[in-house]
Motif scaffolding. Structure first.
Motif, PDB file in Angstrom:
ATOM      1  N   ASP A  96       0.848  -1.289  -0.094  1.00  0.00           N
ATOM      2  CA  ASP A  96       0.020  -0.041   0.040  1.00  0.00           C
ATOM      3  C   ASP A  96       0.998   1.278  -0.071  1.00  0.00           C
ATOM      4  OD1 ASP A  96      -2.299  -1.454  -0.120  1.00  0.00           O
ATOM      5  OD2 ASP A  96      -3.140  -0.853   2.082  1.00  0.00           O
ATOM      6  N   ALA A  97       1.899   1.245   0.786  1.00  0.00           N
ATOM      7  CA  ALA A  97       2.750   2.612   0.812  1.00  0.00           C
ATOM      8  C   ALA A  97       3.433   2.663  -0.738  1.00  0.00           C
ATOM      9  CB  ALA A  97       3.990   2.224   1.749  1.00  0.00           C
ATOM     10  N   ILE A 122       5.076  -8.083  -4.574  1.00  0.00           N
ATOM     11  CA  ILE A 122       5.532  -9.560  -3.897  1.00  0.00           C
ATOM     12  C   ILE A 122       5.038  -9.565  -2.581  1.00  0.00           C
ATOM     13  CG2 ILE A 122       7.204 -11.145  -3.602  1.00  0.00           C
ATOM     14  CD1 ILE A 122       8.957  -9.604  -5.599  1.00  0.00           C
ATOM     15  N   PRO A 123       3.712 -10.138  -2.187  1.00  0.00           N
ATOM     16  CA  PRO A 123       3.210 -10.410  -0.916  1.00  0.00           C
ATOM     17  C   PRO A 123       3.938 -11.246   0.063  1.00  0.00           C
ATOM     18  CG  PRO A 123       1.810 -11.192  -2.310  1.00  0.00           C
ATOM     19  CD  PRO A 123       2.777 -10.809  -3.310  1.00  0.00           C
ATOM     20  N   THR A 124       4.248 -10.841   1.077  1.00  0.00           N
ATOM     21  CA  THR A 124       4.766 -12.055   2.162  1.00  0.00           C
ATOM     22  C   THR A 124       3.879 -12.503   3.310  1.00  0.00           C
ATOM     23  OG1 THR A 124       5.632 -10.113   3.354  1.00  0.00           O
ATOM     24  CG2 THR A 124       7.236 -11.165   1.522  1.00  0.00           C
ATOM     25  N   THR A 125       2.441 -12.025   2.988  1.00  0.00           N
ATOM     26  CA  THR A 125       1.442 -12.523   3.951  1.00  0.00           C
ATOM     27  C   THR A 125       0.324 -12.746   3.013  1.00  0.00           C
ATOM     28  OG1 THR A 125       0.475 -10.367   4.351  1.00  0.00           O
ATOM     29  CG2 THR A 125       1.971 -11.078   6.007  1.00  0.00           C
ATOM     30  N   SER A 126      -0.627 -13.767   3.620  1.00  0.00           N
ATOM     31  CA  SER A 126      -1.722 -14.302   2.844  1.00  0.00           C
ATOM     32  C   SER A 126      -2.962 -13.693   3.247  1.00  0.00           C
ATOM     33  CB  SER A 126      -1.734 -15.504   2.596  1.00  0.00           C
ATOM     34  OG  SER A 126      -0.778 -16.234   2.185  1.00  0.00           O
ATOM     35  N   GLY A 127      -3.154 -12.306   2.819  1.00  0.00           N
ATOM     36  CA  GLY A 127      -4.237 -11.532   3.607  1.00  0.00           C
ATOM     37  C   GLY A 127      -4.744 -10.410   2.765  1.00  0.00           C
ATOM     38  N   THR A 128      -4.263  -9.360   2.403  1.00  0.00           N
ATOM     39  CA  THR A 128      -4.566  -8.003   1.855  1.00  0.00           C
ATOM     40  C   THR A 128      -5.103  -8.307   0.511  1.00  0.00           C
ATOM     41  OG1 THR A 128      -2.674  -7.057   1.179  1.00  0.00           O
ATOM     42  CG2 THR A 128      -3.322  -6.798   3.516  1.00  0.00           C
ATOM     43  N   GLY A 129      -4.475  -9.047  -0.251  1.00  0.00           N
ATOM     44  CA  GLY A 129      -4.692  -9.010  -1.940  1.00  0.00           C
ATOM     45  C   GLY A 129      -4.368  -7.724  -2.430  1.00  0.00           C
ATOM     46  N   SER A 130      -3.542  -6.926  -1.610  1.00  0.00           N
ATOM     47  CA  SER A 130      -3.041  -5.613  -2.292  1.00  0.00           C
ATOM     48  C   SER A 130      -2.487  -5.783  -3.546  1.00  0.00           C
ATOM     49  CB  SER A 130      -2.211  -4.756  -1.253  1.00  0.00           C
ATOM     50  OG  SER A 130      -1.989  -3.618  -1.565  1.00  0.00           O
ATOM     51  N   GLU A 131      -1.775  -6.841  -3.815  1.00  0.00           N
ATOM     52  CA  GLU A 131      -0.974  -7.247  -5.180  1.00  0.00           C
ATOM     53  C   GLU A 131      -1.958  -7.068  -6.383  1.00  0.00           C
ATOM     54  OE1 GLU A 131      -1.980 -11.343  -3.799  1.00  0.00           O
ATOM     55  OE2 GLU A 131      -1.248  -9.600  -2.937  1.00  0.00           O
ATOM     56  N   VAL A 132      -3.078  -7.194  -6.141  1.00  0.00           N
ATOM     57  CA  VAL A 132      -4.047  -7.213  -7.129  1.00  0.00           C
ATOM     58  C   VAL A 132      -5.123  -6.102  -7.322  1.00  0.00           C
ATOM     59  CG1 VAL A 132      -3.548  -9.559  -8.081  1.00  0.00           C
ATOM     60  CG2 VAL A 132      -5.170  -9.387  -6.622  1.00  0.00           C
ATOM     61  N   THR A 133      -5.182  -5.147  -6.344  1.00  0.00           N
ATOM     62  CA  THR A 133      -6.494  -4.411  -5.934  1.00  0.00           C
ATOM     63  C   THR A 133      -5.841  -3.013  -6.469  1.00  0.00           C
ATOM     64  OG1 THR A 133      -5.695  -3.706  -3.625  1.00  0.00           O
ATOM     65  CG2 THR A 133      -6.814  -5.951  -4.141  1.00  0.00           C
ATOM     66  N   ALA A 134      -7.022  -2.252  -6.577  1.00  0.00           N
ATOM     67  CA  ALA A 134      -6.757  -0.614  -7.026  1.00  0.00           C
ATOM     68  C   ALA A 134      -7.203   0.076  -5.739  1.00  0.00           C
ATOM     69  CB  ALA A 134      -7.777  -0.343  -8.082  1.00  0.00           C
ATOM     70  N   SER A 136      -5.576   1.484  -1.592  1.00  0.00           N
ATOM     71  CA  SER A 136      -4.408   1.761  -0.845  1.00  0.00           C
ATOM     72  C   SER A 136      -4.950   2.251   0.218  1.00  0.00           C
ATOM     73  CB  SER A 136      -3.424   2.536  -1.718  1.00  0.00           C
ATOM     74  OG  SER A 136      -2.326   2.889  -0.648  1.00  0.00           O
ATOM     75  N   VAL A 137      -4.612   1.933   1.743  1.00  0.00           N
ATOM     76  CA  VAL A 137      -5.114   2.413   2.925  1.00  0.00           C
ATOM     77  C   VAL A 137      -3.883   2.970   3.565  1.00  0.00           C
ATOM     78  CG1 VAL A 137      -5.933   1.810   5.012  1.00  0.00           C
ATOM     79  CG2 VAL A 137      -6.661   0.717   3.150  1.00  0.00           C
ATOM     80  N   LEU A 145      -7.527   6.491   5.716  1.00  0.00           N
ATOM     81  CA  LEU A 145      -7.995   6.962   4.346  1.00  0.00           C
ATOM     82  C   LEU A 145      -7.989   5.820   3.239  1.00  0.00           C
ATOM     83  CD1 LEU A 145      -6.488  10.603   4.326  1.00  0.00           C
ATOM     84  CD2 LEU A 145      -8.491   9.909   5.393  1.00  0.00           C
ATOM     85  N   VAL A 146      -8.830   5.478   2.554  1.00  0.00           N
ATOM     86  CA  VAL A 146      -9.046   4.385   1.621  1.00  0.00           C
ATOM     87  C   VAL A 146      -8.747   5.242   0.087  1.00  0.00           C
ATOM     88  CG1 VAL A 146      -9.782   2.349   0.287  1.00  0.00           C
ATOM     89  CG2 VAL A 146     -10.254   2.862   2.965  1.00  0.00           C
ATOM     90  N   LEU A 147      -7.639   4.913  -0.486  1.00  0.00           N
ATOM     91  CA  LEU A 147      -7.404   5.523  -1.898  1.00  0.00           C
ATOM     92  C   LEU A 147      -8.046   4.523  -2.856  1.00  0.00           C
ATOM     93  CD1 LEU A 147      -3.759   6.780  -1.687  1.00  0.00           C
ATOM     94  CD2 LEU A 147      -5.987   8.105  -1.192  1.00  0.00           C
ATOM     95  N   VAL A 148      -8.882   4.950  -3.851  1.00  0.00           N
ATOM     96  CA  VAL A 148      -9.202   4.103  -4.820  1.00  0.00           C
ATOM     97  C   VAL A 148      -9.074   4.367  -6.223  1.00  0.00           C
ATOM     98  CG1 VAL A 148     -11.253   2.729  -5.599  1.00  0.00           C
ATOM     99  CG2 VAL A 148     -10.899   3.317  -3.491  1.00  0.00           C
ATOM    100  N   ASP A 149      -8.302   3.957  -6.983  1.00  0.00           N
ATOM    101  CA  ASP A 149      -7.824   4.377  -8.452  1.00  0.00           C
ATOM    102  C   ASP A 149      -7.450   3.314  -8.985  1.00  0.00           C
ATOM    103  OD1 ASP A 149      -7.758   7.449  -9.788  1.00  0.00           O
ATOM    104  OD2 ASP A 149      -6.174   5.873 -10.526  1.00  0.00           O
ATOM    105  N   ALA A 150      -7.546   3.105 -10.278  1.00  0.00           N
ATOM    106  CA  ALA A 150      -7.134   2.027 -11.111  1.00  0.00           C
ATOM    107  C   ALA A 150      -5.713   1.966 -11.432  1.00  0.00           C
ATOM    108  CB  ALA A 150      -7.942   2.086 -12.572  1.00  0.00           C
ATOM    109  N   SER A 151      -5.209   3.345 -11.322  1.00  0.00           N
ATOM    110  CA  SER A 151      -3.610   3.416 -11.441  1.00  0.00           C
ATOM    111  C   SER A 151      -2.896   2.789 -10.316  1.00  0.00           C
ATOM    112  CB  SER A 151      -3.361   5.089 -11.488  1.00  0.00           C
ATOM    113  OG  SER A 151      -3.494   5.579 -10.438  1.00  0.00           O
ATOM    114  N   LEU A 152      -3.676   2.285  -9.118  1.00  0.00           N
ATOM    115  CA  LEU A 152      -2.903   1.970  -7.986  1.00  0.00           C
ATOM    116  C   LEU A 152      -2.402   0.257  -8.261  1.00  0.00           C
ATOM    117  CD1 LEU A 152      -4.944   3.397  -5.097  1.00  0.00           C
ATOM    118  CD2 LEU A 152      -2.497   4.099  -5.722  1.00  0.00           C
ATOM    119  N   LEU A 153      -3.187  -0.302  -9.509  1.00  0.00           N
ATOM    120  CA  LEU A 153      -2.947  -1.820  -9.616  1.00  0.00           C
ATOM    121  C   LEU A 153      -1.653  -1.719 -10.229  1.00  0.00           C
ATOM    122  CD1 LEU A 153      -6.213  -2.297 -11.497  1.00  0.00           C
ATOM    123  CD2 LEU A 153      -5.220  -3.667  -9.642  1.00  0.00           C
TER     124      LEU A 153
END
Length: 384
Positions: A96-97, A122-134, A136-137, A145-153
């Motif tokens: 997310d950072a 490269i996720p090192t925990t099996s949880g957030t799925g951040s590696e495939v989401t648009a 960022s918290v 604050l939850v950022l949502v934008d396709a460019s975050l993928l």
């Protein structure tokens, strides 16, 4: 008209890191944290970069629940020596950072001729799925604050189960329940589709099948791979379908009382399932029917919708108990008076959270207050 976004490219399996040998790059920024340095996982990446003779810098002071100050530090570092490849190695906070830094730098430097860097997660925990989401918290004081934008993928996601074998049991439980929550919320979201439903159903089955094994024996590579893949699939589901009020309430609880995100979701999940299904009322909502379908997929009793919802609630609670997770918020050591005092603040945050609009049942402040109060003791199956 609807759409289903398919990005990033996903490399999975025990040799997944080898794709780093194939990516064109001159200047690399590795975003990680001190835990990855201590565990030697960052070395696995830097050895590949060194073998290729690439110039790289390491930003390794990303903190859990990254705040705006963290993002600004990363922006300054990236701006001084702009990379053409960014690799984020770590849990959801690290990924997310990295997302927030790349996004914010692009917004504040719109007139430059820089090309966006290739972004590998490269996720090192099996949880957030951040590696495939648009998504960022980012934390701002006591609010997330939850950022949502396709460019975050990210452009590429690397799922290597050998990178998660060292995750401790408690974190495995927290992050695994986060995976389950992602699937449940995407499944009943107002934006759900056939595509997100198919992913969510598979995720729920794999979490119940493999999470307890991962908790008991973290070195079981088959179970780790299945849960790691489930985390990614859940991310694909919710980045398209969005989430719901479990996450809204968890963001607020975590921001105010510093509760780890996955644990907060685990404590609130059953209460939200019960409320979305109107379990203590008619239990005839569309969400109730979908929860009952999940119960049948798990081979649980579900001859009626209410029985199916009850079976799912019991299964969620049993999964928490099997992994020795807290039953309710009260078990976290939070002062009851302080919790009550800050309830209005958390409810207000949850109502404004970007996850709330997609929830299948529209909440008001009173309903969210009651969910928090029920989650205090963990009584999803009991009437008020």
């Amino acid at each position: 008209m609807s759409e289903f976004l398919l990005k990033p490219r996903i490399r999975f399996g025990q040799d997944a890191l080898s794709i780093l040998n194939q990516l064109p790059a001159r200047q690399v920024l590795l975003v990680t944290d001190q835990a990855m340095i201590r565990l030697g996982l960052a070395d696995r990446v830097t050895r590949i970069l060194q073998t290729r003779g690439l110039t790289f810098q390491i930003w390794d002071d990303v903190i859990a629940d990254p705040d705006i100050a963290t993002v600004v530090r990363g922006m300054k570092l990236m701006d001084r020596s702009y990379p053409d490849l960014v690799i984020a190695l770590g849990g959801g906070s690290v990924i997310d950072a990295a997302k927030a830094v790349i996004f914010a730098l692009a917004q504040t430097r719109p007139d430059t001729q820089r090309q966006p860097p290739c972004f590998v997660a490269i996720p090192t925990t099996s949880g957030t799925g951040s590696e495939v989401t648009a998504f960022s918290v980012v934390k701002a004081h006591a609010e997330k604050l939850v950022l949502v934008d396709a460019s975050l993928l990210p452009d590429i996601a690397i799922l290597d189960p050998t990178l998660v074998v060292s995750v401790p049991p408690a974190i495995t439980a927290d992050t695994g329940m986060d995976v389950l929550c992602h699937a449940l919320e995407a499944y009943v979201s107002c934006n759900a589709s056939d595509f997100s439903d198919a992913l969510a159903e598979k995720v729920v089955q794999q979490v119940f099948s493999y999470l307890p094994t991962c908790w008991r024996n973290g070195h079981d590579l088959l179970a780790r791979e299945k849960l790691h893949n489930a985390s990614c699939m859940a991310g694909m589901a919710f980045t398209n379908a969005s989430l719901g009020i479990t996450h809204s309430l968890a963001h607020a609880l975590g921001g105010v009382f510093h509760v780890p995100h996955g644990r907060a979701n685990a404590l609130l999940m059953a209460e939200v399932v019960a409320w979305n299904a109107d379990y203590h009322g008619l239990c005839d909502s569309p969400a109730a029917g979908k929860y009952a379908r999940l119960a049948r997929l798990l081979a649980l009793p579900a001859t009626t919708t209410r029985e199916g919802v009850a079976s799912l609630l019991i299964a969620i609670q049993a999964l928490k108990e099997e992994m020795a997770m807290p039953e309710g918020i009260r078990d976290l050591g939070i002062d009851a008076v302080d919790f009550t005092r800050r309830l209005p603040e958390m409810v207000d945050q949850a109502l404004r959270d970007s996850c709330t609009p997609a929830n299948p049942r529209t909440p008001e402040a009173q309903a969210l207050t009651e969910i928090y109060r029920r989650a205090w003791s963990g009584n999803a199956l009991q009437n008020s």
